[in-house]
Design an enzyme around this catalytic site. Sequence first.
Site, PDB file in Angstrom:
ATOM      1  N   ASN A  37       9.256   1.389   6.372  1.00 51.57           N
ATOM      2  CA  ASN A  37       9.137   2.780   5.954  1.00 51.57           C
ATOM      3  C   ASN A  37       9.003   3.728   7.157  1.00 51.57           C
ATOM      4  OD1 ASN A  37       8.916   4.965   4.273  1.00 51.57           O
ATOM      5  ND2 ASN A  37       6.959   4.382   3.366  1.00 51.57           N
ATOM      6  N   HIS A 122      -1.830   2.083  -9.592  1.00 49.37           N
ATOM      7  CA  HIS A 122      -2.382   3.183  -8.819  1.00 49.37           C
ATOM      8  C   HIS A 122      -2.705   4.365  -9.729  1.00 49.37           C
ATOM      9  CE1 HIS A 122      -0.784   2.005  -4.577  1.00 49.37           C
ATOM     10  NE2 HIS A 122      -1.089   0.944  -5.298  1.00 49.37           N
ATOM     11  N   HIS A 212      -7.324   3.377   3.865  1.00 51.32           N
ATOM     12  CA  HIS A 212      -6.130   3.655   4.666  1.00 51.32           C
ATOM     13  C   HIS A 212      -6.457   3.885   6.136  1.00 51.32           C
ATOM     14  CE1 HIS A 212      -1.792   4.913   4.825  1.00 51.32           C
ATOM     15  NE2 HIS A 212      -1.782   3.957   3.923  1.00 51.32           N
ATOM     16  N   GLU A 236      -9.911  -1.410   0.747  1.00 54.53           N
ATOM     17  CA  GLU A 236      -8.758  -1.837   1.540  1.00 54.53           C
ATOM     18  C   GLU A 236      -8.655  -1.017   2.827  1.00 54.53           C
ATOM     19  OE1 GLU A 236      -3.941  -1.160   1.084  1.00 54.53           O
ATOM     20  OE2 GLU A 236      -5.193  -1.237  -0.706  1.00 54.53           O
ATOM     21  N   ARG A 283      -3.632  -9.031   2.969  1.00 51.55           N
ATOM     22  CA  ARG A 283      -2.619  -8.240   2.273  1.00 51.55           C
ATOM     23  C   ARG A 283      -1.252  -8.267   2.942  1.00 51.55           C
ATOM     24  NH1 ARG A 283      -2.574  -3.338   0.954  1.00 51.55           N
ATOM     25  NH2 ARG A 283      -1.802  -3.905  -1.092  1.00 51.55           N
ATOM     26  N   HIS A 312       0.532  -6.531  -0.348  1.00 51.60           N
ATOM     27  CA  HIS A 312       1.014  -5.159  -0.434  1.00 51.60           C
ATOM     28  C   HIS A 312       2.214  -5.112  -1.371  1.00 51.60           C
ATOM     29  CE1 HIS A 312       1.940  -1.125   0.921  1.00 51.60           C
ATOM     30  NE2 HIS A 312       3.093  -1.485   1.452  1.00 51.60           N
ATOM     31  N   ASP A 316       7.461   1.302  -0.850  1.00 55.46           N
ATOM     32  CA  ASP A 316       8.202   1.160   0.402  1.00 55.46           C
ATOM     33  C   ASP A 316       8.750  -0.253   0.554  1.00 55.46           C
ATOM     34  OD1 ASP A 316       5.629   0.119   0.761  1.00 55.46           O
ATOM     35  OD2 ASP A 316       5.618   0.550   2.905  1.00 55.46           O
ATOM     36  N   TRP A 403      -3.726   8.220   9.705  1.00 51.50           N
ATOM     37  CA  TRP A 403      -3.287   8.646   8.378  1.00 51.50           C
ATOM     38  C   TRP A 403      -3.450   7.497   7.379  1.00 51.50           C
ATOM     39  CZ3 TRP A 403       0.793   6.873   5.241  1.00 51.50           C
ATOM     40  CH2 TRP A 403       0.960   7.582   4.053  1.00 51.50           C
TER      41      TRP A 403
END
Length: 403
Positions: A37, A122, A212, A236, A283, A312, A316, A403
């Site tokens: 991605n 989600h 994240h 996570e 993950r 995961h 993406d 991010w």
Amino acid sequence: MKITSARVIVCSPGRNFVTLKIETDEGLTGIGDATLNGRELAVVSYLTEHVIPCLIGRDAHQIEDIWQYLYKGAYWRRGPVTMSAIAAVDTALWDIKAKAANLPLYQLLGGRSRTGVMVYGHANGKDIAQTVDEVLRYKEMGYQAIRAQSGIPGLDKVYGVGKGTLFYEPADADLPSEHDWSSEKYLLHTPRLFDAVRQAVGSDIHLLHDVHHRLTPIEAARLGKSLEPYHLFWIEDATPAENQEAFRLIRQHTTTPLAVGEIFNTLWDCKDLIQNQLIDYIRATVVHAGGITHLRRIADFAAMYQVRTGCHGATDLSPVCMGAALHFDTWVPNFGVQEYMRHTEATDEVFPHAYSFNKGFMYCGDAVGHGVDIDEKLAAKYPYQRAYLPVNRLAHDGTLWNW
């Protein structure tokens, strides 16, 4: 069975996907996901210029030898571009081998370890009330595990909160968009979110949350401790994992389970985390961790330390990766959960697949191979569109942040 040709297919049915297709002299073909991605064309170039010429004429059955050839033979090992390219080859070759055996892929891995694969969805909202509504909606759809993310008062854009529901694509601009961030606002807000969510859904639903990578280790420890009353399935990516030892500090302060690894590329990225039992779920995924061949090694190593898989599975990753992951999940003995973000209708049309969802579980199906194909004519109607992931800056002074 010799490899006669291979080519890369790039399409964008709502977001960019990179697919490798391998053809053989026996007429069997296989496909693998090579999507990275925000850096898709780097993998395209790696495959086209450096990998495909080395594949022609090789025995498609020699999956292990080809994996070692591409990993060790490059000299410059690891990294997301290299390992995504290797993963695409590996997945396509497993697809071919399973088709040659006239079996679904999971049978070649060792058969079923479970009847279905528990997945989590989600639930995202602009505020706590909307997130609670979304969690309840996922519960009504039959999900037994739900990830909850919410907007934060005082912050304009927050990871995990999209413009719509069910579908979320963070790579949202031709050049990176900039989001603001405040760890303190987040740390105060998140326990309130899960207090409201747990009250709404009761104690039977598994709740998950993605940090994240945005906290320091001691901040992550504070978050984990504050969320203990709501018994989360996991938090996570609590802190950046380049320093694996950082998770020791988090572990010392909280019993909230820890998951990490969606950006890991090899076993070496998580070796210390696993053998020191600093995480509970790994993950790493098929496309970014070198394919099924290497992900099996990670899972087997993790099993020795009672660490389970939690691959995961965001959008993406193409349906090709999802299909391969579900066969892997069906087999792997130390399975934990599988992330599942729904693809758009256009994506599902480009990538017809055998897998299905029912009452919180995914089923890989019994089609031969990994059960996913690509409609190349339809894919050609969706040309590549450059798209970047956002970047974060601290709200108070503009410092670039995770991010």
